[in-house]
Design an enzyme around this catalytic site. Structure first.
Site, mmCIF file in Angstrom:
data_model
loop_
_atom_site.group_PDB
_atom_site.id
_atom_site.type_symbol
_atom_site.label_atom_id
_atom_site.label_comp_id
_atom_site.label_asym_id
_atom_site.label_seq_id
_atom_site.Cartn_x
_atom_site.Cartn_y
_atom_site.Cartn_z
ATOM 1 N N VAL A 61 0.875 -1.181 0.000
ATOM 2 C CA VAL A 61 0.000 0.000 0.000
ATOM 3 C C VAL A 61 0.911 1.230 0.000
ATOM 4 O O VAL A 61 1.808 1.332 0.838
ATOM 5 C CB VAL A 61 -0.882 0.032 1.275
ATOM 6 C CG1 VAL A 61 -1.760 1.282 1.297
ATOM 7 C CG2 VAL A 61 -1.733 -1.232 1.376
ATOM 8 N N TYR A 215 7.105 22.250 8.835
ATOM 9 C CA TYR A 215 7.518 21.045 8.102
ATOM 10 C C TYR A 215 8.630 20.327 8.878
ATOM 11 O O TYR A 215 8.590 19.108 9.075
ATOM 12 C CB TYR A 215 7.999 21.432 6.704
ATOM 13 C CG TYR A 215 8.462 20.272 5.851
ATOM 14 C CD1 TYR A 215 7.552 19.358 5.325
ATOM 15 C CD2 TYR A 215 9.810 20.079 5.554
ATOM 16 C CE1 TYR A 215 7.967 18.296 4.533
ATOM 17 C CE2 TYR A 215 10.241 19.022 4.761
ATOM 18 C CZ TYR A 215 9.310 18.134 4.256
ATOM 19 O OH TYR A 215 9.730 17.080 3.483
ATOM 20 N N LYS A 219 8.533 16.474 10.540
ATOM 21 C CA LYS A 219 9.424 15.371 10.167
ATOM 22 C C LYS A 219 10.244 14.886 11.384
ATOM 23 O O LYS A 219 10.586 13.711 11.463
ATOM 24 C CB LYS A 219 10.338 15.786 9.004
ATOM 25 C CG LYS A 219 9.583 16.018 7.685
ATOM 26 C CD LYS A 219 8.985 14.727 7.100
ATOM 27 C CE LYS A 219 8.289 14.933 5.772
ATOM 28 N NZ LYS A 219 7.697 13.735 5.186
ATOM 29 N N VAL A 248 15.151 16.089 -3.585
ATOM 30 C CA VAL A 248 14.945 15.202 -4.731
ATOM 31 C C VAL A 248 14.119 16.029 -5.722
ATOM 32 O O VAL A 248 13.241 16.792 -5.287
ATOM 33 C CB VAL A 248 14.132 13.953 -4.305
ATOM 34 C CG1 VAL A 248 13.771 13.078 -5.508
ATOM 35 C CG2 VAL A 248 14.889 13.132 -3.266
HETATM 36 N N1 LIG Z 1 11.145 16.047 -2.888
HETATM 37 C C1 LIG Z 1 11.994 16.255 -1.902
HETATM 38 O O1 LIG Z 1 12.972 17.002 -2.046
HETATM 39 C C2 LIG Z 1 11.807 15.544 -0.586
HETATM 40 C C3 LIG Z 1 12.859 15.550 0.328
HETATM 41 C C4 LIG Z 1 12.703 14.897 1.544
HETATM 42 C C5 LIG Z 1 11.524 14.259 1.834
HETATM 43 N N2 LIG Z 1 10.512 14.279 0.932
HETATM 44 C C6 LIG Z 1 9.259 13.600 1.317
HETATM 45 O O2 LIG Z 1 8.899 12.652 0.325
HETATM 46 C C7 LIG Z 1 7.486 12.546 0.251
HETATM 47 C C8 LIG Z 1 7.020 12.702 -1.195
HETATM 48 O O3 LIG Z 1 7.443 13.967 -1.675
HETATM 49 P P1 LIG Z 1 7.470 14.327 -3.245
HETATM 50 O O4 LIG Z 1 8.543 15.333 -3.394
HETATM 51 O O5 LIG Z 1 7.500 13.092 -4.061
HETATM 52 O O6 LIG Z 1 6.063 15.058 -3.405
HETATM 53 P P2 LIG Z 1 5.183 15.309 -4.710
HETATM 54 O O7 LIG Z 1 5.946 15.057 -5.970
HETATM 55 O O8 LIG Z 1 4.568 16.656 -4.540
HETATM 56 O O9 LIG Z 1 4.043 14.180 -4.607
HETATM 57 C C9 LIG Z 1 3.183 14.194 -3.519
HETATM 58 C C10 LIG Z 1 2.187 13.062 -3.629
HETATM 59 O O10 LIG Z 1 1.285 13.179 -2.509
HETATM 60 C C11 LIG Z 1 -0.040 13.358 -2.997
HETATM 61 N N3 LIG Z 1 -0.768 14.327 -2.210
HETATM 62 C C12 LIG Z 1 -0.428 15.609 -1.956
HETATM 63 N N4 LIG Z 1 -1.377 16.208 -1.245
HETATM 64 C C13 LIG Z 1 -2.368 15.292 -1.056
HETATM 65 C C14 LIG Z 1 -3.619 15.318 -0.400
HETATM 66 N N5 LIG Z 1 -4.081 16.429 0.168
HETATM 67 N N6 LIG Z 1 -4.356 14.186 -0.389
HETATM 68 C C15 LIG Z 1 -3.920 13.059 -0.977
HETATM 69 N N7 LIG Z 1 -2.736 12.978 -1.631
HETATM 70 C C16 LIG Z 1 -1.968 14.080 -1.665
HETATM 71 C C17 LIG Z 1 0.121 13.905 -4.401
HETATM 72 O O11 LIG Z 1 -1.075 13.647 -5.119
HETATM 73 P P3 LIG Z 1 -1.477 14.485 -6.447
HETATM 74 O O12 LIG Z 1 -0.798 13.796 -7.561
HETATM 75 O O13 LIG Z 1 -2.929 14.385 -6.530
HETATM 76 O O14 LIG Z 1 -0.971 15.889 -6.251
HETATM 77 C C18 LIG Z 1 1.340 13.134 -4.880
HETATM 78 O O15 LIG Z 1 0.990 11.843 -5.270
HETATM 79 C C19 LIG Z 1 6.928 13.593 1.221
HETATM 80 O O16 LIG Z 1 6.615 12.987 2.430
HETATM 81 C C20 LIG Z 1 8.091 14.555 1.396
HETATM 82 O O17 LIG Z 1 8.044 15.216 2.639
HETATM 83 C C21 LIG Z 1 10.620 14.894 -0.265
#
Ligand SMILES: NC(=O)c1ccc[n+]([C@@H]2O[C@H](COP(=O)([O-])OP(=O)(O)OC[C@H]3O[C@@H](n4cnc5c(N)ncnc54)[C@H](OP(=O)(O)O)[C@@H]3O)[C@@H](O)[C@H]2O)c1
Length: 348
Positions: A61, A215, A219, A248
């Site tokens: 999941v 944020y 975390k 990322v």
């Molecule tokens: N990117 C980075 O630099 C980074 C670094 C460290 C940690 N992280 C962590 O990694 C995780 C993923 O980040 P990401 O960068 O891949 O984010 P992302 O590309 O923005 O993707 C976020 C995902 O979460 C979904 N989502 C967002 N808001 C939602 C809501 N209200 N209800 C249901 N689904 C929702 C989005 O759905 P939709 O497609 O519908 O928008 C998308 O599938 C997060 O926990 C983030 O804190 C990211």
């Protein structure tokens, strides 16, 4: 000939020997931790997902599965032979991804779409309904939100603050409460299997990040919660791990170009799945992994020099986020001016 050390000097020699022993201990400990990181990164083979039920009809999941890092977890776990329950907000994106996964990897998928920021009981009920009776072994708590741009805590809009805590913390806990009993049922029926609960942490959760205070705090919360849960579920054959990442490329980070320190989701997730159960750059943290090689070295180096929660790291972060905020506001101003000009042109 006998040689006697004066009493004063004896104390000095004692202190010097003690300092030497502490130094030797520190150097040995630091070297061991460095070589352990290198061993994890380059010598150990990738983790075999058979123990988590890959190619055995079991299910994973994944929350936040329609984009970025979550989408990559879905694709790469499907490639390893797990069926996938895709949980996210945008139904159309989930449908496209489900078709792509089924066609490419010949596994089954299910879709659950809702806006998780509502924290509505129906959201969790819809996950429970979708996984009822399925042999689930893996949960990836990936959904999360950050600030739209760096902002001081006092200026953070209430909705943004609320959504960050809801998505990063409340939803993660409630989804875990729904899915874990199903994983335990699966493990009860097949004693050879292990379960896996992997949650997405962040470098903002290991060093306090000014201008991303909510944020960062959310975390840090995950770090404590996940490690505590790891202790509880280890005797029940479920591995619980927090995956740490620096930037990322993704919609959330708003970073488009990869670099030595910034992988794309495909590269990050490949390193995460390769290293599940190991610490790599997070040598000092139980049930925590910093899997990407440059993030690992970065994490290890800060931990073993100035310290993650030190004043120096805090002020570097503050300067970096202040400059990102200035650039973001300048960009927003440029876009608003261009739009106003366009609208004025249309009217003329
Ligand atoms: N990117 C980075 O630099 C980074 C670094 C460290 C940690 N992280 C962590 O990694 C995780 C993923 O980040 P990401 O960068 O891949 O984010 P992302 O590309 O923005 O993707 C976020 C995902 O979460 C979904 N989502 C967002 N808001 C939602 C809501 N209200 N209800 C249901 N689904 C929702 C989005 O759905 P939709 O497609 O519908 O928008 C998308 O599938 C997060 O926990 C983030 O804190 C990211």
């Amino acid at each position: 000939m006998s040689f006697t050390i004066p009493t004063d000097n004896k104390a000095l020699v004692g202190a010097a020997v003690a300092a030497l022993l502490v130094g030797v201990f520190k150097i040995t400990f630091t070297s061991l931790s460095f070589f352990s990181m290198i061993f994890d990164l380059y010598i150990l083979p990738p983790v075999n997902f058979k123990k988590y039920g890959a190619k055995n009809g079991n299910w994973a999941v994944i929350t936040g599965a329609s984009d970025g890092i979550g989408k990559e977890y879905a694709l790469q776990l499907a490639k390893k032979g797990l069926n996938i329950v895709l949980v996210s907000r945008t139904l159309s994106k989930l449908e496209l991804l489900a078709t792509d996964i089924e066609t490419k990897y010949k596994v089954s998928t299910k879709i659950v779409a809702f806006d998780a920021s509502t924290d509505a009981p129906e959201n969790y009920e819809s996950i429970a309904k979708a996984i009822n009776g399925l042999p689930v072994t893996v949960l990836i708590n990936n959904v999360g939100q950050s600030h739209s741009i760096p902002v001081s805590f006092l200026e953070t809009p209430d909705k943004e603050m609320h959504d960050i805590i809801t998505l990063n913390n409340t939803v993660t806990l409630k989804v875990t409460k729904v899915v874990t009993p199903i994983i335990l049922e699966t493990l009860e029926k097949d004693k050879k299997l292990r379960g896996l609960i992997l949650s997405m942490g962040s470098f903002s959760g290991i060093f306090p990040s000014p201008l991303l205070a909510t944020y960062s705090g959310s975390k840090f919360f995950l770090q404590g919660w996940s490690a505590a849960l790891a202790g509880e579920l280890k005797p029940k054959r479920i591995d619980v791990e927090l995956m740490l990442s620096y930037l990322v490329t993704s919609a959330m980070s708003k970073v488009r170009r990869t670099s030595l320190l910034i992988p794309n989701p495909k590269q990050f997730v490949a390193s995460a799945l390769r290293n599940v159960g190991r610490r790599v750059g997070a040598q000092e943290k139980y049930a925590t992994c910093t899997p990407y090689f440059s993030h690992a070295v970065f994490h290890w180096a800060i931990e073993n020099t100035v310290g993650l929660s030190s004043k120096v790291v805090n002020s570097i972060n503050l300067n970096m986020h202040t400059s990102i905020r200035t650039r973001a506001l300048r960009k927003a101003k440029r876009i608003a001016a261009a739009e106003a000009e366009k609208a004025a042109g249309k009217q003329a």
